[in-house]
Design a protein around this motif. Structure first.
Motif, mmCIF file in Angstrom:
data_model
loop_
_atom_site.group_PDB
_atom_site.id
_atom_site.type_symbol
_atom_site.label_atom_id
_atom_site.label_comp_id
_atom_site.label_asym_id
_atom_site.label_seq_id
_atom_site.Cartn_x
_atom_site.Cartn_y
_atom_site.Cartn_z
ATOM 1 N N LEU A 11 0.824 -1.211 0.000
ATOM 2 C CA LEU A 11 0.000 0.000 0.000
ATOM 3 C C LEU A 11 0.858 1.262 0.000
ATOM 4 C CD1 LEU A 11 -2.900 -0.947 2.452
ATOM 5 C CD2 LEU A 11 -3.021 -0.676 -0.039
ATOM 6 N N ASN A 12 1.929 1.261 0.779
ATOM 7 C CA ASN A 12 2.847 2.398 0.798
ATOM 8 C C ASN A 12 3.453 2.598 -0.592
ATOM 9 O OD1 ASN A 12 5.577 3.366 3.066
ATOM 10 N ND2 ASN A 12 4.551 4.530 1.489
ATOM 11 N N GLY A 13 3.857 1.512 -1.218
ATOM 12 C CA GLY A 13 4.423 1.597 -2.567
ATOM 13 C C GLY A 13 3.429 2.111 -3.591
ATOM 14 N N TRP A 14 2.192 1.623 -3.526
ATOM 15 C CA TRP A 14 1.178 2.075 -4.480
ATOM 16 C C TRP A 14 0.807 3.541 -4.260
ATOM 17 C CZ3 TRP A 14 -0.083 0.730 -9.053
ATOM 18 C CH2 TRP A 14 0.132 -0.573 -9.478
ATOM 19 N N ALA A 15 0.813 3.981 -3.021
ATOM 20 C CA ALA A 15 0.564 5.405 -2.767
ATOM 21 C C ALA A 15 1.634 6.250 -3.438
ATOM 22 C CB ALA A 15 0.523 5.682 -1.259
ATOM 23 N N LEU A 62 10.137 3.324 3.114
ATOM 24 C CA LEU A 62 10.476 2.213 2.221
ATOM 25 C C LEU A 62 11.972 2.181 1.937
ATOM 26 C CD1 LEU A 62 7.538 2.225 -0.360
ATOM 27 C CD2 LEU A 62 8.035 0.529 1.399
ATOM 28 N N ILE A 63 12.576 3.338 1.840
ATOM 29 C CA ILE A 63 14.022 3.393 1.616
ATOM 30 C C ILE A 63 14.761 2.912 2.858
ATOM 31 C CG2 ILE A 63 15.947 4.961 1.159
ATOM 32 C CD1 ILE A 63 13.883 6.646 -0.481
ATOM 33 N N LEU A 64 14.268 3.288 4.037
ATOM 34 C CA LEU A 64 14.881 2.858 5.297
ATOM 35 C C LEU A 64 14.879 1.342 5.418
ATOM 36 C CD1 LEU A 64 15.760 3.856 8.336
ATOM 37 C CD2 LEU A 64 13.476 3.011 8.851
ATOM 38 N N ARG A 65 13.773 0.718 5.093
ATOM 39 C CA ARG A 65 13.650 -0.723 5.293
ATOM 40 C C ARG A 65 14.573 -1.519 4.378
ATOM 41 N NH1 ARG A 65 8.806 -2.604 6.025
ATOM 42 N NH2 ARG A 65 9.263 -4.736 5.546
ATOM 43 N N THR A 66 15.045 -0.932 3.290
ATOM 44 C CA THR A 66 15.955 -1.640 2.386
ATOM 45 C C THR A 66 17.405 -1.203 2.569
ATOM 46 O OG1 THR A 66 15.589 -0.027 0.617
ATOM 47 C CG2 THR A 66 14.164 -1.980 0.655
ATOM 48 N N GLY A 67 17.669 -0.355 3.551
ATOM 49 C CA GLY A 67 19.036 0.096 3.790
ATOM 50 C C GLY A 67 19.510 1.108 2.765
ATOM 51 N N GLY A 68 18.597 1.854 2.180
ATOM 52 C CA GLY A 68 18.941 2.784 1.115
ATOM 53 C C GLY A 68 19.447 4.129 1.565
ATOM 54 N N HIS A 69 19.330 4.457 2.836
ATOM 55 C CA HIS A 69 19.850 5.728 3.334
ATOM 56 C C HIS A 69 21.358 5.616 3.545
ATOM 57 C CE1 HIS A 69 16.016 7.730 3.871
ATOM 58 N NE2 HIS A 69 15.535 6.623 4.422
ATOM 59 N N PHE A 136 7.070 10.701 8.975
ATOM 60 C CA PHE A 136 7.838 10.209 10.116
ATOM 61 C C PHE A 136 7.106 9.086 10.847
ATOM 62 C CE2 PHE A 136 10.477 13.986 9.541
ATOM 63 C CZ PHE A 136 11.735 13.419 9.706
ATOM 64 N N ALA A 137 5.782 9.110 10.864
ATOM 65 C CA ALA A 137 5.031 7.988 11.443
ATOM 66 C C ALA A 137 5.264 6.722 10.615
ATOM 67 C CB ALA A 137 3.545 8.323 11.515
ATOM 68 N N LEU A 138 5.283 6.864 9.298
ATOM 69 C CA LEU A 138 5.598 5.718 8.442
ATOM 70 C C LEU A 138 7.022 5.220 8.691
ATOM 71 C CD1 LEU A 138 3.951 6.806 5.065
ATOM 72 C CD2 LEU A 138 3.218 4.942 6.572
ATOM 73 N N LEU A 139 7.946 6.146 8.910
ATOM 74 C CA LEU A 139 9.316 5.754 9.244
ATOM 75 C C LEU A 139 9.353 4.921 10.522
ATOM 76 C CD1 LEU A 139 11.338 8.940 8.318
ATOM 77 C CD2 LEU A 139 11.976 6.616 7.687
ATOM 78 N N ILE A 151 19.117 -5.317 14.025
ATOM 79 C CA ILE A 151 19.885 -5.377 15.272
ATOM 80 C C ILE A 151 20.659 -6.686 15.378
ATOM 81 C CG2 ILE A 151 19.714 -5.519 17.791
ATOM 82 C CD1 ILE A 151 17.324 -3.551 17.561
ATOM 83 N N THR A 152 20.012 -7.794 15.091
ATOM 84 C CA THR A 152 20.649 -9.093 15.309
ATOM 85 C C THR A 152 21.714 -9.431 14.276
ATOM 86 O OG1 THR A 152 18.865 -10.208 14.132
ATOM 87 C CG2 THR A 152 18.678 -10.056 16.539
ATOM 88 N N ALA A 153 21.504 -9.015 13.026
ATOM 89 C CA ALA A 153 22.455 -9.438 11.992
ATOM 90 C C ALA A 153 22.864 -8.314 11.046
ATOM 91 C CB ALA A 153 21.860 -10.590 11.194
ATOM 92 N N GLY A 154 22.373 -7.112 11.253
ATOM 93 C CA GLY A 154 22.711 -6.022 10.340
ATOM 94 C C GLY A 154 22.015 -6.143 9.005
ATOM 95 N N GLY A 155 20.910 -6.912 8.965
ATOM 96 C CA GLY A 155 20.204 -7.152 7.709
ATOM 97 C C GLY A 155 19.108 -6.144 7.463
ATOM 98 N N TYR A 156 18.705 -6.074 6.224
ATOM 99 C CA TYR A 156 17.610 -5.206 5.796
ATOM 100 C C TYR A 156 16.582 -6.055 5.087
ATOM 101 C CZ TYR A 156 20.964 -1.501 6.610
ATOM 102 O OH TYR A 156 21.877 -0.672 7.181
ATOM 103 N N LYS A 157 15.399 -5.505 4.919
ATOM 104 C CA LYS A 157 14.346 -6.195 4.177
ATOM 105 C C LYS A 157 14.451 -5.801 2.711
ATOM 106 C CE LYS A 157 11.775 -7.882 7.601
ATOM 107 N NZ LYS A 157 10.965 -9.034 7.705
ATOM 108 N N ARG A 158 14.241 -6.749 1.848
ATOM 109 C CA ARG A 158 14.186 -6.483 0.412
ATOM 110 C C ARG A 158 12.997 -7.248 -0.149
ATOM 111 N NH1 ARG A 158 18.198 -2.940 -0.282
ATOM 112 N NH2 ARG A 158 20.279 -3.659 0.027
ATOM 113 N N LEU A 159 12.430 -6.715 -1.210
ATOM 114 C CA LEU A 159 11.401 -7.453 -1.916
ATOM 115 C C LEU A 159 12.083 -8.284 -2.983
ATOM 116 C CD1 LEU A 159 8.550 -4.829 -2.349
ATOM 117 C CD2 LEU A 159 8.671 -6.721 -0.743
ATOM 118 N N ASP A 160 11.846 -9.612 -2.965
ATOM 119 C CA ASP A 160 12.452 -10.442 -3.990
ATOM 120 C C ASP A 160 11.575 -10.433 -5.238
ATOM 121 O OD1 ASP A 160 10.363 -12.177 -3.460
ATOM 122 O OD2 ASP A 160 11.560 -13.588 -2.318
#
Length: 175
Positions: A11-15, A62-69, A136-139, A151-160
């Motif tokens: 939904l965030n992406g479609w917006a 969305l950029i934060l969740r993929t480590g894009g910053h 910022f609420a979305l962030l 935190i546990t592994a330094g990983g980010y989420k990506r859409l495959d």
């Protein structure tokens, strides 16, 4: 929970797609009218500007969740694994506090601007300035959804390729 997270991300992406499309159509139409009829839409530039503001704030999560910053990892890389986890946990806490503060400040600012209207569209400025607290609420939501693997592994989420979330870790070790 994963299904709700997936729906939230989609939904965030479609917006974002809809806002970018509206901006492109508005600007494209205005350019076409300007060259074909020598007249332009008086509100087109203003609408495009406000859509860009909303795009900027609502896409940050969305950029934060993929480590894009931008990230500088020299300190983290020099620490042992436990130190890295503690540092990343501290970063998450600092970001959550900062994002919450910015939601508060953004909402106060938007409320102060509610009685002023935009020059061409005649919209109350609260609709323009609401982009900041909403973004910022979305962030906050996106950060909470990716905090554990970060935190546990330094990983980010990506859409495959199938459109589902997968964890991606620095150095290519997917898990």
């Amino acid at each position: 929970m994963k299904r709700l997270e997936h729906i939230f991300v989609v939904l965030n992406g479609w917006a974002l797609v809809l806002m970018l499309s509206a901006m492109a159509v508005t600007v494209g139409t205005n350019i076409s009218l300007r060259y074909l009829t020598s007249h332009s839409l008086p509100w087109a530039d203003e609408a495009a500007r406000y859509l860009m503001i909303w795009l900027t704030f609502t896409s940050a999560g969305l950029i934060l969740r993929t480590g894009g910053h931008v990230a500088i990892t020299n300190l983290q890389d020099s620490l042992p694994k436990t130190g890295q986890k503690l540092l990343r946990a501290g970063i998450v806490i600092i970001l959550l506090v900062f994002f919450a503060f910015m939601v508060h400040v953004g909402w106060e600012y938007a409320e102060r601007m509610q009685y002023q209207v935009t020059p061409a569209l005649r919209l109350p400025f609260i609709y323009v300035y609401a982009a900041m607290p909403v973004g910022f609420a979305l962030l906050i939501v996106h950060l909470l959804l990716v905090a554990r693997p970060f935190i546990t592994a330094g990983g980010y989420k990506r859409l495959d390729a199938s459109g589902t979330d997968s964890n991606v870790f620095p150095g290519g070790a997917n898990g």
